[in-house]
Design a protein around this motif. Structure first.
Motif, PDB file in Angstrom:
ATOM      1  N   LEU A  54     -11.831  88.496  14.286  1.00 47.54           N
ATOM      2  CA  LEU A  54     -11.682  89.185  15.572  1.00 47.54           C
ATOM      3  C   LEU A  54     -12.944  89.027  16.417  1.00 47.54           C
ATOM      4  N   ARG A  55     -12.756  89.073  17.721  1.00 51.04           N
ATOM      5  CA  ARG A  55     -13.889  89.096  18.642  1.00 51.04           C
ATOM      6  C   ARG A  55     -14.303  90.544  18.852  1.00 51.04           C
ATOM      7  N   ASN A  56     -15.578  90.791  18.919  1.00 46.64           N
ATOM      8  CA  ASN A  56     -16.064  92.130  19.198  1.00 46.64           C
ATOM      9  C   ASN A  56     -15.499  92.651  20.519  1.00 46.64           C
ATOM     10  N   GLU A  57     -15.397  91.778  21.516  1.00 39.27           N
ATOM     11  CA  GLU A  57     -14.910  92.179  22.829  1.00 39.27           C
ATOM     12  C   GLU A  57     -13.486  92.718  22.791  1.00 39.27           C
ATOM     13  N   ASP A  58     -12.698  92.293  21.832  1.00 39.39           N
ATOM     14  CA  ASP A  58     -11.313  92.741  21.741  1.00 39.39           C
ATOM     15  C   ASP A  58     -11.186  94.133  21.146  1.00 39.39           C
ATOM     16  N   MET A  59     -12.253  94.628  20.564  1.00 41.77           N
ATOM     17  CA  MET A  59     -12.156  95.866  19.809  1.00 41.77           C
ATOM     18  C   MET A  59     -12.378  97.122  20.619  1.00 41.77           C
ATOM     19  N   ASN A  60     -12.777  96.986  21.873  1.00 40.84           N
ATOM     20  CA  ASN A  60     -12.900  98.201  22.662  1.00 40.84           C
ATOM     21  C   ASN A  60     -12.779  97.932  24.148  1.00 40.84           C
ATOM     22  N   ALA A  61     -12.310  98.929  24.838  1.00 45.52           N
ATOM     23  CA  ALA A  61     -12.120  98.817  26.277  1.00 45.52           C
ATOM     24  C   ALA A  61     -13.456  98.819  26.997  1.00 45.52           C
ATOM     25  N   PHE A  62     -14.468  99.262  26.329  1.00 41.50           N
ATOM     26  CA  PHE A  62     -15.776  99.408  26.943  1.00 41.50           C
ATOM     27  C   PHE A  62     -16.379  98.066  27.338  1.00 41.50           C
TER      28      PHE A  62
ATOM     29  N   TYR B 201     -20.432  75.300  22.890  1.00 44.34           N
ATOM     30  CA  TYR B 201     -19.129  74.704  23.215  1.00 44.34           C
ATOM     31  C   TYR B 201     -18.417  74.170  21.963  1.00 44.34           C
ATOM     32  N   GLU B 202     -19.105  73.399  21.151  1.00 45.03           N
ATOM     33  CA  GLU B 202     -18.474  72.837  19.939  1.00 45.03           C
ATOM     34  C   GLU B 202     -18.054  73.950  18.986  1.00 45.03           C
ATOM     35  N   GLU B 203     -18.887  74.972  18.852  1.00 40.61           N
ATOM     36  CA  GLU B 203     -18.534  76.101  17.989  1.00 40.61           C
ATOM     37  C   GLU B 203     -17.331  76.850  18.553  1.00 40.61           C
ATOM     38  N   CYS B 204     -17.265  76.986  19.869  1.00 41.94           N
ATOM     39  CA  CYS B 204     -16.115  77.657  20.496  1.00 41.94           C
ATOM     40  C   CYS B 204     -14.820  76.940  20.144  1.00 41.94           C
ATOM     41  N   LYS B 205     -14.851  75.627  20.152  1.00 42.42           N
ATOM     42  CA  LYS B 205     -13.656  74.850  19.787  1.00 42.42           C
ATOM     43  C   LYS B 205     -13.288  75.098  18.324  1.00 42.42           C
ATOM     44  N   ILE B 206     -14.271  75.112  17.456  1.00 48.31           N
ATOM     45  CA  ILE B 206     -14.017  75.347  16.027  1.00 48.31           C
ATOM     46  C   ILE B 206     -13.486  76.755  15.804  1.00 48.31           C
ATOM     47  N   TRP B 207     -14.109  77.754  16.462  1.00 53.37           N
ATOM     48  CA  TRP B 207     -13.645  79.140  16.305  1.00 53.37           C
ATOM     49  C   TRP B 207     -12.177  79.258  16.696  1.00 53.37           C
ATOM     50  N   ALA B 208     -11.801  78.613  17.785  1.00 54.17           N
ATOM     51  CA  ALA B 208     -10.413  78.695  18.263  1.00 54.17           C
ATOM     52  C   ALA B 208      -9.467  77.988  17.308  1.00 54.17           C
ATOM     53  N   GLU B 209      -9.825  76.777  16.902  1.00 50.32           N
ATOM     54  CA  GLU B 209      -8.933  75.961  16.074  1.00 50.32           C
ATOM     55  C   GLU B 209      -8.820  76.458  14.636  1.00 50.32           C
TER      56      GLU B 209
ATOM     57  N   PHE C 107     -10.248  79.544  13.249  1.00 46.04           N
ATOM     58  CA  PHE C 107     -10.275  80.973  12.968  1.00 46.04           C
ATOM     59  C   PHE C 107      -9.449  81.803  13.940  1.00 46.04           C
ATOM     60  N   GLY C 108      -8.883  81.182  14.973  1.00 43.10           N
ATOM     61  CA  GLY C 108      -8.063  81.907  15.939  1.00 43.10           C
ATOM     62  C   GLY C 108      -8.846  82.827  16.855  1.00 43.10           C
ATOM     63  N   VAL C 109     -10.146  82.582  16.989  1.00 48.79           N
ATOM     64  CA  VAL C 109     -11.017  83.375  17.853  1.00 48.79           C
ATOM     65  C   VAL C 109     -11.281  82.556  19.112  1.00 48.79           C
ATOM     66  N   VAL C 110     -10.726  83.007  20.230  1.00 52.22           N
ATOM     67  CA  VAL C 110     -10.754  82.208  21.450  1.00 52.22           C
ATOM     68  C   VAL C 110     -11.615  82.875  22.522  1.00 52.22           C
TER      69      VAL C 110
ATOM     70  N   HIS D 123     -12.188  82.002  26.121  1.00 52.96           N
ATOM     71  CA  HIS D 123     -11.685  81.123  27.177  1.00 52.96           C
ATOM     72  C   HIS D 123     -12.797  80.597  28.081  1.00 52.96           C
ATOM     73  N   ALA D 124     -13.717  81.449  28.480  1.00 50.04           N
ATOM     74  CA  ALA D 124     -14.794  81.019  29.379  1.00 50.04           C
ATOM     75  C   ALA D 124     -15.660  79.948  28.721  1.00 50.04           C
ATOM     76  N   CYS D 125     -15.890  80.064  27.454  1.00 54.43           N
ATOM     77  CA  CYS D 125     -16.689  79.080  26.732  1.00 54.43           C
ATOM     78  C   CYS D 125     -15.936  77.752  26.651  1.00 54.43           C
ATOM     79  N   LEU D 126     -14.648  77.812  26.376  1.00 59.39           N
ATOM     80  CA  LEU D 126     -13.856  76.579  26.266  1.00 59.39           C
ATOM     81  C   LEU D 126     -13.694  75.879  27.609  1.00 59.39           C
ATOM     82  N   LYS D 127     -13.832  76.626  28.703  1.00 60.04           N
ATOM     83  CA  LYS D 127     -13.650  76.049  30.039  1.00 60.04           C
ATOM     84  C   LYS D 127     -14.971  75.669  30.703  1.00 60.04           C
ATOM     85  N   VAL D 128     -16.089  75.777  29.989  1.00 62.80           N
ATOM     86  CA  VAL D 128     -17.383  75.529  30.606  1.00 62.80           C
ATOM     87  C   VAL D 128     -17.583  74.066  30.998  1.00 62.80           C
TER      88      VAL D 128
END
Length: 166
Positions: free
Chosen positions: A43-51, A140-148, A150-153, A155-160
């Protein structure tokens, strides 16, 4: 120059660990109990709270997170502590559940006030967009690996990087 080299080494080590540690966890699970490897939810930390959100999508993100967590664990989503779900416990220099943080604009809330997206290293000034882009480029390369893998996406990193038209 030595300090820059040391900082660069630490940054490179952090980048490697963000990929190697989850891979090692999955590898060990597959060795010990192959059927258990699917029982890991990244999970991404950002997904865990509205804050952590800017705008009105924080509640939607929390709802999606609770739905995903409930589905994965089999627990009733209504049983999760709303104080924890709607709060933030690690903000700036305040750590731990006892130091519940609040947004600056939340009046009547008890806790430590924190400005969104500020860090000690910048003397609690917001991160500049150029700095954020630089970090995304570095990861950037890690962002691609995380998405592919571990399912952790992020979007801003993948679109940089702009897509090539060739």
């Amino acid at each position: 120059q030595g300090a820059i080299r040391t900082a660069g080494y630490r940054f490179e080590k952090l980048r490697r660990q963000t990929v190697e540690a989850p891979r090692r966890l999955l590898y060990l699970l597959k060795q010990q109990a192959p059927s258990k490897a699917k029982d890991v939810l990244f999970l991404r930390n950002e997904d865990m709270n509205a804050f952590s959100s800017k705008g009105d999508d924080g509640d939607k993100r929390v709802d999606a997170f609770l739905t995903r967590l409930s589905s994965f664990t089999g627990l009733n989503r209504d049983l999760f502590d709303r104080k924890v779900v709607r709060g933030r416990t690690n903000c700036n220099a305040n750590k731990g559940y006892q130091n519940l943080c609040t947004k600056e604009e939340e009046e009547g809330q008890v806790g430590t006030t924190v400005a969104e997206g500020t860090y000690e290293i910048s003397r609690y000034r917001p991160m500049m967009q150029a700095t954020r882009k630089l970090i995304y480029l570095q990861f950037y390369e890690e962002c691609k690996i995380w998405a592919e893998e571990f399912g952790v996406v992020y979007h801003a990193c993948l679109k940089v990087l702009p897509r090539s038209t060739g």
